[in-house]
Design an enzyme around this catalytic site. Structure first.
Site, PDB file in Angstrom:
ATOM      1  N   ASP A  79       0.843  -1.202   0.000  1.00 13.76           N
ATOM      2  CA  ASP A  79       0.000   0.000   0.000  1.00 13.76           C
ATOM      3  C   ASP A  79       0.879   1.253   0.000  1.00 13.76           C
ATOM      4  O   ASP A  79       0.368   2.371  -0.062  1.00 13.76           O
ATOM      5  CB  ASP A  79      -1.006  -0.012   1.159  1.00 13.76           C
ATOM      6  CG  ASP A  79      -0.354   0.135   2.510  1.00 13.76           C
ATOM      7  OD1 ASP A  79       0.884   0.003   2.612  1.00 13.76           O
ATOM      8  OD2 ASP A  79      -1.092   0.391   3.496  1.00 13.76           O
ATOM      9  N   SER A  80       2.207   1.044  -0.001  1.00 11.66           N
ATOM     10  CA  SER A  80       3.135   2.148  -0.261  1.00 11.66           C
ATOM     11  C   SER A  80       2.854   2.761  -1.626  1.00 11.66           C
ATOM     12  O   SER A  80       3.364   3.840  -1.933  1.00 11.66           O
ATOM     13  CB  SER A  80       4.589   1.658  -0.187  1.00 11.66           C
ATOM     14  OG  SER A  80       4.771   0.520  -1.003  1.00 11.66           O
ATOM     15  N   GLU A  98       9.580  -3.588  10.537  1.00  9.12           N
ATOM     16  CA  GLU A  98       9.933  -2.299   9.919  1.00  9.12           C
ATOM     17  C   GLU A  98      10.435  -1.306  10.956  1.00  9.12           C
ATOM     18  O   GLU A  98       9.771  -1.055  11.979  1.00  9.12           O
ATOM     19  CB  GLU A  98       8.715  -1.725   9.174  1.00  9.12           C
ATOM     20  CG  GLU A  98       9.022  -0.381   8.511  1.00  9.12           C
ATOM     21  CD  GLU A  98       8.008   0.056   7.467  1.00  9.12           C
ATOM     22  OE1 GLU A  98       7.090  -0.721   7.141  1.00  9.12           O
ATOM     23  OE2 GLU A  98       8.152   1.195   6.972  1.00  9.12           O
TER      24      GLU A  98
HETATM   25  O1  KIV Z   1       3.544  -1.034   1.671  1.00  8.98           O
HETATM   26  C1  KIV Z   1       4.711  -1.459   1.633  1.00  8.98           C
HETATM   27  O2  KIV Z   1       5.433  -1.317   0.631  1.00  8.98           O
HETATM   28  C2  KIV Z   1       5.215  -2.142   2.812  1.00  8.98           C
HETATM   29  C3  KIV Z   1       6.669  -2.506   2.850  1.00  8.98           C
HETATM   30  C4  KIV Z   1       7.514  -1.317   2.944  1.00  8.98           C
HETATM   31  C5  KIV Z   1       6.961  -3.494   3.902  1.00  8.98           C
HETATM   32  O3  KIV Z   1       4.480  -2.388   3.711  1.00  8.98           O
END
Ligand code: KIV
Length: 260
Positions: A33-34, A170
């Site tokens: 969701d990044s 994280e």
């Molecule tokens: O949303 C994402 O890309 C993540 C990773 C950074 C672990 O949760």
């Protein structure tokens, strides 16, 4: 792979990128969701919708063959109501072709992890900095005192016991990540958590140098932003200078001469 070769995980949000990522040898593609900040122009991950995630997961699954595809469940698509959570997570496997889901985890996801695992929906847990909780915890390093560190260790064990097949850690102290990794049988995948995890994950746009800004624990391994800017500027100049299109980009049909 835990304890043998480090596991590599990278995000991707579309079929073209996912194909490149798989062809480059990555083990796990996370449709994170990044995407909210990385490609959709939001300030954080909170606005990402279930439909947006589903569309991107489908694209990544279609763009890849063998790699494990993990769908990151967006803010409030899980956790409030069990039935709805199960349906939303199940949709990623049943309709979009994901192999597993990732849940930003906490005390509220232990029972859900067990339920999903029982139903055949593999769950990757995620502890430490969980960006969906930015309004509660910010983006700072987490679990820096003994009490919070002990809570992470306890939650990690609880999620393993509930059936999680892997755990993302994280932005937590490296020595905590090392102890969690030691304590669990399932693999840990770190981001800003030091080198003792069983694997590492980063965000695609950070790795290739497409992001405008990156977190301190990310590393840029390429400069795709300059490559793209140069290629597009060359295209614009070629059109303006009359160099593109050239003969080979078009074609004439003799019988269409002298129409008037
Ligand atoms: O949303 C994402 O890309 C993540 C990773 C950074 C672990 O949760």
């Amino acid at each position: 792979m835990a304890g043998e070769e480090p596991i590599t995980m990278l995000t991707a949000y579309d079929a073209v990128t996912a194909r490149l990522v798989e062809d480059s040898g990555v083990d796990v593609v996370l449709v994170g969701d990044s995407m909210g900040n990385a490609v959709l122009g939001h300030d954080d991950t909170l606005p990402v919708t279930l439909d947006e995630m589903a569309s991107r997961v489908g694209a990544v699954a279609r763009g890849t063959d063998e790699v494990l595809v993990v769908a990151d469940m967006p803010f409030l698509s899980f956790g409030a109501d069990e039935g709805e959570s199960v349906r939303n997570c199940g949709r990623m496997l049943k309709e979009e072709g994901a192999n597993a889901v990732k849940l930003e985890s906490g005390p509220h996801t232990v029972d859900l992890t067990e339920r999903l695992s029982d139903l055949g929906i593999p769950v990757m847990a995620h502890l430490g900095l969980t960006p969906q909780s930015v309004n509660r915890s910010g983006y700072t390093r987490q679990a820096t005192d003994r009490e919070e560190a002990a809570e992470i260790l306890e939650l990690a064990r609880a999620h393993e016991d509930a059936g999680a097949f892997a755990l993302v850690l994280e932005h937590v102290p490296s020595n905590l990540a090392a102890q969690v990794t030691e304590a669990l049988d399932i693999p840990t995948i770190g981001i800003g958590a030091g080198g003792d995890c069983d694997g590492q994950v980063l965000v695609f746009t950070d790795v290739v140098g497409l992001a405008e800004s990156s977190p301190p624990f990310a590393e840029q391994f390429g400069d795709v932003r300059s490559e793209v800017t140069d290629a597009v500027a060359d295209y614009v100049a070629a059109v303006r200078d009359g160099e593109f299109p050239a003969e080979e980009h078009g074609g004439t049909v003799d019988e269409l001469d002298d129409l008037y």
